[in-house]
Design a protein around this motif. Structure first.
Motif, mmCIF file in Angstrom:
data_model
loop_
_atom_site.group_PDB
_atom_site.id
_atom_site.type_symbol
_atom_site.label_atom_id
_atom_site.label_comp_id
_atom_site.label_asym_id
_atom_site.label_seq_id
_atom_site.Cartn_x
_atom_site.Cartn_y
_atom_site.Cartn_z
ATOM 1 N N GLU A 1 0.841 -1.193 0.000
ATOM 2 C CA GLU A 1 0.000 0.000 0.000
ATOM 3 C C GLU A 1 0.877 1.244 0.000
ATOM 4 N N GLU A 2 0.255 2.389 -0.291
ATOM 5 C CA GLU A 2 1.002 3.642 -0.280
ATOM 6 C C GLU A 2 1.465 3.966 1.124
ATOM 7 N N GLY A 3 2.651 4.555 1.229
ATOM 8 C CA GLY A 3 3.182 4.879 2.545
ATOM 9 C C GLY A 3 4.522 5.577 2.422
ATOM 10 N N GLU A 4 5.384 5.312 3.408
ATOM 11 C CA GLU A 4 6.669 6.002 3.437
ATOM 12 C C GLU A 4 7.849 5.093 3.095
ATOM 13 N N GLY A 5 7.608 3.911 2.540
ATOM 14 C CA GLY A 5 8.699 3.056 2.083
ATOM 15 C C GLY A 5 9.233 2.087 3.114
ATOM 16 N N THR A 6 8.359 1.493 3.920
ATOM 17 C CA THR A 6 8.819 0.525 4.925
ATOM 18 C C THR A 6 8.540 -0.895 4.452
ATOM 19 N N LEU A 7 9.384 -1.811 4.911
ATOM 20 C CA LEU A 7 9.204 -3.239 4.641
ATOM 21 C C LEU A 7 9.290 -3.967 5.968
ATOM 22 N N ARG A 8 8.207 -4.638 6.339
ATOM 23 C CA ARG A 8 8.177 -5.381 7.597
ATOM 24 C C ARG A 8 7.825 -6.829 7.309
ATOM 25 N N ILE A 9 8.591 -7.737 7.927
ATOM 26 C CA ILE A 9 8.355 -9.170 7.797
ATOM 27 C C ILE A 9 8.001 -9.692 9.182
ATOM 28 N N ASN A 10 6.802 -10.212 9.324
ATOM 29 C CA ASN A 10 6.284 -10.661 10.616
ATOM 30 C C ASN A 10 6.426 -9.555 11.671
ATOM 31 N N SER A 11 6.032 -8.351 11.313
ATOM 32 C CA SER A 11 6.034 -7.163 12.179
ATOM 33 C C SER A 11 7.430 -6.706 12.584
ATOM 34 N N ARG A 12 8.471 -7.204 11.922
ATOM 35 C CA ARG A 12 9.845 -6.788 12.226
ATOM 36 C C ARG A 12 10.464 -6.188 10.975
ATOM 37 N N PRO A 13 11.240 -5.106 11.114
ATOM 38 C CA PRO A 13 11.866 -4.503 9.931
ATOM 39 C C PRO A 13 12.904 -5.430 9.297
ATOM 40 N N LEU A 14 13.228 -5.153 8.047
ATOM 41 C CA LEU A 14 14.119 -6.029 7.282
ATOM 42 C C LEU A 14 15.506 -6.117 7.899
ATOM 43 N N HIS A 15 16.045 -5.033 8.434
ATOM 44 C CA HIS A 15 17.413 -5.056 8.944
ATOM 45 C C HIS A 15 17.568 -5.937 10.185
ATOM 46 N N VAL A 16 16.463 -6.366 10.799
ATOM 47 C CA VAL A 16 16.527 -7.223 11.983
ATOM 48 C C VAL A 16 16.506 -8.707 11.584
ATOM 49 N N GLN A 17 16.119 -9.012 10.355
ATOM 50 C CA GLN A 17 15.956 -10.390 9.898
ATOM 51 C C GLN A 17 17.310 -11.089 9.734
ATOM 52 N N GLN A 18 17.235 -12.426 9.621
ATOM 53 C CA GLN A 18 18.443 -13.220 9.400
ATOM 54 C C GLN A 18 19.018 -12.930 8.021
ATOM 55 N N LYS A 19 20.302 -13.191 7.871
ATOM 56 C CA LYS A 19 20.995 -12.857 6.630
ATOM 57 C C LYS A 19 20.395 -13.601 5.433
ATOM 58 N N ALA A 20 20.017 -14.869 5.615
ATOM 59 C CA ALA A 20 19.452 -15.658 4.514
ATOM 60 C C ALA A 20 18.161 -15.022 3.998
ATOM 61 N N ILE A 21 17.352 -14.523 4.910
ATOM 62 C CA ILE A 21 16.097 -13.892 4.505
ATOM 63 C C ILE A 21 16.380 -12.542 3.848
ATOM 64 N N LYS A 22 17.278 -11.756 4.420
ATOM 65 C CA LYS A 22 17.585 -10.423 3.885
ATOM 66 C C LYS A 22 17.992 -10.482 2.419
ATOM 67 N N GLU A 23 18.933 -11.366 2.116
ATOM 68 C CA GLU A 23 19.485 -11.422 0.756
ATOM 69 C C GLU A 23 18.418 -11.802 -0.268
ATOM 70 N N ARG A 24 17.578 -12.792 0.062
ATOM 71 C CA ARG A 24 16.563 -13.247 -0.885
ATOM 72 C C ARG A 24 15.452 -12.225 -1.048
#
Length: 133
Positions: free
Chosen positions: A19-42
């Motif tokens: 949806e329209e917004g300010e450019g955020t990406l959240r995976i399971n309510s957590r931002p991308l930079h907190v995710q594991q490396k395998a998930i981040k890269e893919r």
């Protein structure tokens, strides 16, 4: 405008809301930079292919469940790619995703083979070892 898309890989499932917004990406309510490396890269792959001008002003919320880390990463990647294509309604973007990796847009039909009766629990075709002497 809000778009919901899904992605599946083996037993992992992911659902993305774009949806329209300010450019955020959240995976399971957590931002991308907190995710594991395998998930981040893919997960970054469809965003890099789409480009900053497309996803820069979109909020993407993804929920994933089932499977393992790699399967979930693939499912998330597929859900994001499908969501971006549906949101922008761009054939060129879909072609770019398909050229890079067909599995971004199309599910992989392979599934685990079921275990057969009267065999050990180690796998679908594993037989009991027997001695000939």
């Amino acid at each position: 405008m809000t778009v919901t898309s899904t992605g599946k890989r083996k037993t992992a499932k992911a659902r993305a809301t774009v949806e329209e917004g300010e450019g955020t990406l959240r995976i399971n309510s957590r931002p991308l930079h907190v995710q594991q490396k395998a998930i981040k890269e893919r997960v970054k792959e469809p965003l890099i292919i789409a480009g900053e001008e497309i996803y820069g002003d979109l909020n993407i919320q993804v929920t994933s469940e089932g499977g393992g880390i790699q399967g979930q990463a693939e499912a998330i990647r597929m859900a994001i790619a499908r969501g971006l294509v549906e949101y922008t309604d761009s054939d060129d973007l879909e072609r770019d995703f398909r050229d890079y990796d067909r599995n971004m847009m199309v599910e992989d039909p392979r599934r685990t083979e079921t275990r057969k009766p009267s065999q050990s629990s180690k796998g679908a075709r594993h037989k009991q070892q027997k001695s000939y002497r």
